[in-house]
Each structure stands twice: as structure tokens, then as C-alpha cells.
Write a protein that holds these residues in place. Structure first.
Motif, PDB file in Angstrom:
ATOM      1  N   MET A   1       0.850  -1.181   0.000  1.00  0.00           N
ATOM      2  CA  MET A   1       0.000   0.000   0.000  1.00  0.00           C
ATOM      3  C   MET A   1       0.891   1.238   0.000  1.00  0.00           C
ATOM      4  SD  MET A   1      -3.015   0.671   2.655  1.00  0.00           S
ATOM      5  CE  MET A   1      -3.928   2.141   2.695  1.00  0.00           C
ATOM      6  N   PRO A   2       0.685   2.143  -0.944  1.00  0.00           N
ATOM      7  CA  PRO A   2       1.529   3.339  -0.993  1.00  0.00           C
ATOM      8  C   PRO A   2       1.237   4.268   0.191  1.00  0.00           C
ATOM      9  CG  PRO A   2      -0.141   3.421  -2.713  1.00  0.00           C
ATOM     10  CD  PRO A   2      -0.274   2.090  -2.034  1.00  0.00           C
ATOM     11  N   PRO A   3       2.241   5.042   0.592  1.00  0.00           N
ATOM     12  CA  PRO A   3       2.025   5.945   1.727  1.00  0.00           C
ATOM     13  C   PRO A   3       1.109   7.104   1.351  1.00  0.00           C
ATOM     14  CG  PRO A   3       4.203   6.313   0.780  1.00  0.00           C
ATOM     15  CD  PRO A   3       3.608   5.122   0.076  1.00  0.00           C
ATOM     16  N   SER A   4       0.517   7.693   2.383  1.00  0.00           N
ATOM     17  CA  SER A   4      -0.329   8.867   2.182  1.00  0.00           C
ATOM     18  C   SER A   4       0.335  10.145   2.661  1.00  0.00           C
ATOM     19  CB  SER A   4      -1.665   8.672   2.908  1.00  0.00           C
ATOM     20  OG  SER A   4      -1.444   8.539   4.303  1.00  0.00           O
ATOM     21  N   HIS A   5       1.431   9.993   3.427  1.00  0.00           N
ATOM     22  CA  HIS A   5       2.140  11.173   3.949  1.00  0.00           C
ATOM     23  C   HIS A   5       3.591  10.790   4.228  1.00  0.00           C
ATOM     24  CE1 HIS A   5       2.157  14.739   7.020  1.00  0.00           C
ATOM     25  NE2 HIS A   5       3.083  14.854   6.092  1.00  0.00           N
ATOM     26  N   VAL A   6       4.512  11.416   3.501  1.00  0.00           N
ATOM     27  CA  VAL A   6       5.933  11.119   3.615  1.00  0.00           C
ATOM     28  C   VAL A   6       6.641  12.271   4.311  1.00  0.00           C
ATOM     29  CG1 VAL A   6       8.070  10.733   2.307  1.00  0.00           C
ATOM     30  CG2 VAL A   6       5.946   9.673   1.554  1.00  0.00           C
ATOM     31  N   LEU A   7       7.532  11.923   5.229  1.00  0.00           N
ATOM     32  CA  LEU A   7       8.377  12.900   5.923  1.00  0.00           C
ATOM     33  C   LEU A   7       9.781  12.803   5.338  1.00  0.00           C
ATOM     34  CD1 LEU A   7       8.824  14.914   8.317  1.00  0.00           C
ATOM     35  CD2 LEU A   7       9.533  12.920   9.655  1.00  0.00           C
ATOM     36  N   VAL A   8      10.348  13.955   4.950  1.00  0.00           N
ATOM     37  CA  VAL A   8      11.711  14.005   4.431  1.00  0.00           C
ATOM     38  C   VAL A   8      12.512  14.977   5.280  1.00  0.00           C
ATOM     39  CG1 VAL A   8      13.193  14.443   2.441  1.00  0.00           C
ATOM     40  CG2 VAL A   8      10.876  13.562   2.084  1.00  0.00           C
ATOM     41  N   PRO A   9      13.348  14.457   6.176  1.00  0.00           N
ATOM     42  CA  PRO A   9      14.223  15.348   6.955  1.00  0.00           C
ATOM     43  C   PRO A   9      15.356  15.868   6.065  1.00  0.00           C
ATOM     44  CG  PRO A   9      13.917  13.214   8.042  1.00  0.00           C
ATOM     45  CD  PRO A   9      13.414  13.083   6.645  1.00  0.00           C
ATOM     46  N   LEU A  10      15.592  17.172   6.113  1.00  0.00           N
ATOM     47  CA  LEU A  10      16.676  17.787   5.343  1.00  0.00           C
ATOM     48  C   LEU A  10      17.726  18.352   6.287  1.00  0.00           C
ATOM     49  CD1 LEU A  10      14.986  19.879   2.501  1.00  0.00           C
ATOM     50  CD2 LEU A  10      15.967  17.592   2.373  1.00  0.00           C
ATOM     51  N   ASP A  11      18.999  18.179   5.928  1.00  0.00           N
ATOM     52  CA  ASP A  11      20.076  18.770   6.721  1.00  0.00           C
ATOM     53  C   ASP A  11      21.060  19.549   5.853  1.00  0.00           C
ATOM     54  OD1 ASP A  11      21.462  16.800   5.390  1.00  0.00           O
ATOM     55  OD2 ASP A  11      22.035  15.697   7.187  1.00  0.00           O
ATOM     56  N   GLY A  12      20.726  19.749   4.582  1.00  0.00           N
ATOM     57  CA  GLY A  12      21.602  20.500   3.699  1.00  0.00           C
ATOM     58  C   GLY A  12      22.636  19.643   2.987  1.00  0.00           C
ATOM     59  N   SER A  13      22.661  18.354   3.262  1.00  0.00           N
ATOM     60  CA  SER A  13      23.651  17.471   2.635  1.00  0.00           C
ATOM     61  C   SER A  13      23.140  16.986   1.280  1.00  0.00           C
ATOM     62  CB  SER A  13      23.920  16.269   3.537  1.00  0.00           C
ATOM     63  OG  SER A  13      22.788  15.422   3.551  1.00  0.00           O
TER      64      SER A  13
ATOM     65  N   VAL B   1       3.763  15.577   1.385  1.00  0.00           N
ATOM     66  CA  VAL B   1       5.150  15.515   1.855  1.00  0.00           C
ATOM     67  C   VAL B   1       5.358  16.595   2.907  1.00  0.00           C
ATOM     68  CG1 VAL B   1       7.578  15.812   1.194  1.00  0.00           C
ATOM     69  CG2 VAL B   1       6.001  14.675  -0.371  1.00  0.00           C
ATOM     70  N   THR B   2       5.986  16.203   4.001  1.00  0.00           N
ATOM     71  CA  THR B   2       6.458  17.186   4.978  1.00  0.00           C
ATOM     72  C   THR B   2       7.971  17.194   4.913  1.00  0.00           C
ATOM     73  OG1 THR B   2       4.580  16.914   6.473  1.00  0.00           O
ATOM     74  CG2 THR B   2       6.593  17.803   7.429  1.00  0.00           C
ATOM     75  N   VAL B   3       8.523  18.373   4.668  1.00  0.00           N
ATOM     76  CA  VAL B   3       9.971  18.563   4.646  1.00  0.00           C
ATOM     77  C   VAL B   3      10.336  19.161   5.996  1.00  0.00           C
ATOM     78  CG1 VAL B   3      11.869  19.739   3.504  1.00  0.00           C
ATOM     79  CG2 VAL B   3       9.928  18.933   2.159  1.00  0.00           C
ATOM     80  N   LEU B   4      11.240  18.495   6.711  1.00  0.00           N
ATOM     81  CA  LEU B   4      11.592  18.888   8.072  1.00  0.00           C
ATOM     82  C   LEU B   4      13.080  19.181   8.171  1.00  0.00           C
ATOM     83  CD1 LEU B   4      11.003  19.053  11.190  1.00  0.00           C
ATOM     84  CD2 LEU B   4      11.493  16.594  11.242  1.00  0.00           C
ATOM     85  N   ASN B   5      13.408  20.335   8.724  1.00  0.00           N
ATOM     86  CA  ASN B   5      14.797  20.622   9.066  1.00  0.00           C
ATOM     87  C   ASN B   5      14.846  20.860  10.560  1.00  0.00           C
ATOM     88  OD1 ASN B   5      17.186  22.793   9.425  1.00  0.00           O
ATOM     89  ND2 ASN B   5      17.643  21.315   7.835  1.00  0.00           N
ATOM     90  N   VAL B   6      15.777  20.179  11.216  1.00  0.00           N
ATOM     91  CA  VAL B   6      15.907  20.277  12.665  1.00  0.00           C
ATOM     92  C   VAL B   6      17.135  21.113  12.998  1.00  0.00           C
ATOM     93  CG1 VAL B   6      16.149  19.009  14.831  1.00  0.00           C
ATOM     94  CG2 VAL B   6      14.859  18.001  12.937  1.00  0.00           C
ATOM     95  N   VAL B   7      16.916  22.175  13.758  1.00  0.00           N
ATOM     96  CA  VAL B   7      18.006  23.003  14.261  1.00  0.00           C
ATOM     97  C   VAL B   7      18.385  22.475  15.625  1.00  0.00           C
ATOM     98  CG1 VAL B   7      18.702  25.324  14.968  1.00  0.00           C
ATOM     99  CG2 VAL B   7      17.155  25.020  13.017  1.00  0.00           C
ATOM    100  N   THR B   8      19.625  22.056  15.765  1.00  0.00           N
ATOM    101  CA  THR B   8      20.103  21.545  17.051  1.00  0.00           C
ATOM    102  C   THR B   8      20.468  22.727  17.935  1.00  0.00           C
ATOM    103  OG1 THR B   8      20.974  19.606  15.927  1.00  0.00           O
ATOM    104  CG2 THR B   8      21.772  20.020  18.156  1.00  0.00           C
ATOM    105  N   PRO B   9      19.876  22.819  19.119  1.00  0.00           N
ATOM    106  CA  PRO B   9      20.188  23.954  19.994  1.00  0.00           C
ATOM    107  C   PRO B   9      21.636  23.895  20.479  1.00  0.00           C
ATOM    108  CG  PRO B   9      18.804  22.384  21.136  1.00  0.00           C
ATOM    109  CD  PRO B   9      18.922  21.905  19.718  1.00  0.00           C
ATOM    110  N   ILE B  10      22.197  25.055  20.611  1.00  0.00           N
ATOM    111  CA  ILE B  10      23.559  25.152  21.124  1.00  0.00           C
ATOM    112  C   ILE B  10      23.451  25.341  22.627  1.00  0.00           C
ATOM    113  CG2 ILE B  10      25.675  26.504  21.052  1.00  0.00           C
ATOM    114  CD1 ILE B  10      24.831  27.275  18.160  1.00  0.00           C
ATOM    115  N   ASP B  11      23.923  24.325  23.369  1.00  0.00           N
ATOM    116  CA  ASP B  11      23.833  24.407  24.830  1.00  0.00           C
ATOM    117  C   ASP B  11      25.114  23.878  25.458  1.00  0.00           C
ATOM    118  OD1 ASP B  11      23.713  21.616  24.785  1.00  0.00           O
ATOM    119  OD2 ASP B  11      21.562  21.557  25.068  1.00  0.00           O
ATOM    120  N   ALA B  12      25.125  23.775  26.746  1.00  0.00           N
ATOM    121  CA  ALA B  12      26.322  23.395  27.482  1.00  0.00           C
ATOM    122  C   ALA B  12      26.806  21.990  27.159  1.00  0.00           C
ATOM    123  CB  ALA B  12      26.067  23.517  28.976  1.00  0.00           C
ATOM    124  N   SER B  13      25.943  21.130  26.653  1.00  0.00           N
ATOM    125  CA  SER B  13      26.367  19.766  26.362  1.00  0.00           C
ATOM    126  C   SER B  13      27.129  19.655  25.051  1.00  0.00           C
ATOM    127  CB  SER B  13      25.154  18.835  26.318  1.00  0.00           C
ATOM    128  OG  SER B  13      24.336  19.156  25.215  1.00  0.00           O
TER     129      SER B  13
END
Length: 143
Positions: free
Chosen positions: A1-13, A31-43
Motif C-alpha cells: 500500500m503506498p504511503p499517504s504522507h511522507v516525511l523528508v528530513p533535510l540537513d543541507g547534505s 510531503v512534509t519537509v523537516l529541518n531540525v536546528v540543534t540547539p547550542i547548549d552546554a552539552s
């Protein structure tokens, strides 16, 4: 069965761009195109140098928003439903959370080589390995 909603994470690569191209060529659905910004913290290695709200954090978000806009412009064909999203957090956790919250039934993402001591991470990359192992939906990794 084909998907009805695809998620594509993008990181610029190039592999993430290939993943988006694969998703658009293969699936005829929303399609949902997702880019995740990693927070800059003490870790993080630079955490002691950067203050909260530092210019680099806003530059990272601007870059992420540009990536998502480029992807949205690229996918603006016909009446295909495309959602562009920028989130902040741990990339793997944020991708997995988006799967549940956005009604995604397939993830298409690029894979990256990682630590050579672990075969799975070397073949797929840390984020891809986590998503493949924990996602409740089908995951396609583009190499």
C-alpha cells in the motif's frame, strides 16, 4: 500500500537532497519537509563559548528556513500538498516525534557514514540508525 504522507528530513547534505528527489519521484502523496536546528547548549563542544541567543543560533535557524524554503519551492508542482517545517531539538528525537504528530506513514532520509567502530552507524549514520530502529513506520534510507 503506498504511503499517504511522507516525511523528508533535510540537513543541507547532498544525500538529504537525494532523499527528497527520491520521495518526489517515487510517491504521489503529501510531503512534509523537516529541518531540525540543534540547539547550542552546554552539552555541546562550543557550549562554553556561545551564549543563549548567540548569532550562530539565529544563523542556524535562518539556514534551516532557507533549506526548507528551497525544498518547498522545488516541490511546488501541481496540487501536491507540501508542508515545510523547522523544529529545534535533537534530530532523531524530533524526526520520530514528527512521525507521530503529523500522521506520517513513511520516512525518506539520507544516510551518512559515522563512527567506524559500529557497523550500523558507519553504514547509515547516527540519526538514520536511530530513526530506522525506532520509527513505527517504514523508513527508506537513501545512500
Amino acid at each position: 500500500m503506498p504511503p499517504s504522507h511522507v516525511l523528508v528530513p533535510l540537513d543541507g547534505s547532498p544525500l538529504a537532497d537525494d532523499a527528497l528527489a527520491h520521495a518526489l519521484e517515487t510517491f504521489d502523496c503529501g510531503v512534509t519537509v523537516l529541518n531540525v536546528v540543534t540547539p547550542i547548549d552546554a552539552s555541546m563542544s562550543e557550549g562554553g563559548v556561545l551564549e543563549p541567543g548567540d548569532e550562530r543560533e539565529s544563523e542556524a535557524r535562518e539556514r534551516a528556513e532557507r533549506l526548507v524554503k528551497q525544498a518547498r519551492d522545488r516541490t511546488a508542482e501541481g496540487d501536491r500538498r507540501v508542508e515545510a517545517v523547522v523544529e529545534t531539538g535533537d534530530p532523531a528525537e524530533t524526526i520520530l516525534k514528527a512521525v507521530g504528530e503529523r500522521g506520517v506513514d513513511h520516512v525518506v532520509m539520507g544516510g551518512h557514514g559515522g563512527d567506524r567502530s559500529d557497523l550500523g552507524r558507519r553504514l547509515l549514520g547516527t540519526v538514520a540508525t536511530t530513526v530506522v530502529g525506532e520509527a513505527p513506520v517504514t523508513v527508506t534510507v537513501v545512500r
